[in-house]
Design an enzyme around this catalytic site. Structure first.
Site, PDB file in Angstrom:
ATOM      1  N   GLN A  85      45.912  34.194  46.379  1.00  0.00           N
ATOM      2  CA  GLN A  85      45.313  35.318  45.653  1.00  0.00           C
ATOM      3  C   GLN A  85      46.197  35.681  44.469  1.00  0.00           C
ATOM      4  O   GLN A  85      47.035  36.577  44.566  1.00  0.00           O
ATOM      5  CB  GLN A  85      45.180  36.496  46.619  1.00  0.00           C
ATOM      6  N   PHE A  86      46.007  35.003  43.332  1.00  0.00           N
ATOM      7  CA  PHE A  86      46.857  35.278  42.171  1.00  0.00           C
ATOM      8  C   PHE A  86      46.659  36.690  41.650  1.00  0.00           C
ATOM      9  O   PHE A  86      47.553  37.273  41.036  1.00  0.00           O
ATOM     10  CB  PHE A  86      46.638  34.238  41.065  1.00  0.00           C
ATOM     11  N   THR A  87      45.511  37.309  41.925  1.00  0.00           N
ATOM     12  CA  THR A  87      45.240  38.646  41.401  1.00  0.00           C
ATOM     13  C   THR A  87      46.125  39.723  42.029  1.00  0.00           C
ATOM     14  O   THR A  87      46.143  40.851  41.546  1.00  0.00           O
ATOM     15  CB  THR A  87      43.754  39.027  41.567  1.00  0.00           C
TER      16      THR A  87
END
Length: 152
Positions: A85-87
């Site tokens: 989950q890069f966010t």
């Protein structure tokens, strides 16, 4: 110092689909873990995160001596669904559009997320995953609700 980040949710079930295909699912109590990687994170941090996830006492239950207490996934072989989950490193402090500058690029992040999964499996965990970089749909039943933010 860079800090690997994870949002940990105690779930009764969870799944991730890509283009309508279920690529990972757990159907009993366990953890859904969203993992974010930033610049400078290391394999040692990935190993530390895996150990923490496997031993984190988030579940009600009876301990080995028969007393009431909190259990970890390692105590009852609770499964984990790990999703990149890069966010988690989005920054929306200025303006109305988040920046993603703190998120590590795929060639850095993917091996570290894979390392978390590999270390969990080496500890004996049952681990399902999403698909790195894909447009994933995550469905879960948060038990509690119970959500914890970890940084290692």
């Amino acid at each position: 110092m860079a800090r690997m980040r994870a949002v940990v949710q105690r779930v009764s079930e969870a799944s991730v689909t890509v283009a309508g295909e279920t690529v990972g699912a757990i159907s009993r109590p366990g953890l859904c873990v969203l993992v974010g990687v930033t610049h400078g994170d290391t394999p040692e941090q990935a190993a530390q995160l895996a150990r923490k996830l496997w031993s984190l006492r988030l579940f009600p239950g009876e301990t080995a001596d028969g007393s009431a207490g909190e259990l970890s996934c390692s105590d009852f072989d609770g499964p984990l669904l790990v999703v990149s989950q890069f966010t988690l490193y989005g920054d929306a402090r200025k303006g109305r559009r988040p920046t993603w500058n703190a998120a590590a690029p795929g060639p850095v992040a993917e091996p570290l997320v894979d390392e978390v999964v590999a270390r969990l499996r080496a500890l004996g965990a049952t681990v399902e995953t999403g698909r790195f970089g894909a447009d994933m749909k995550v469905a879960l039943v948060n038990d509690g609700p119970f959500t914890v933010l970890l940084e290692v």
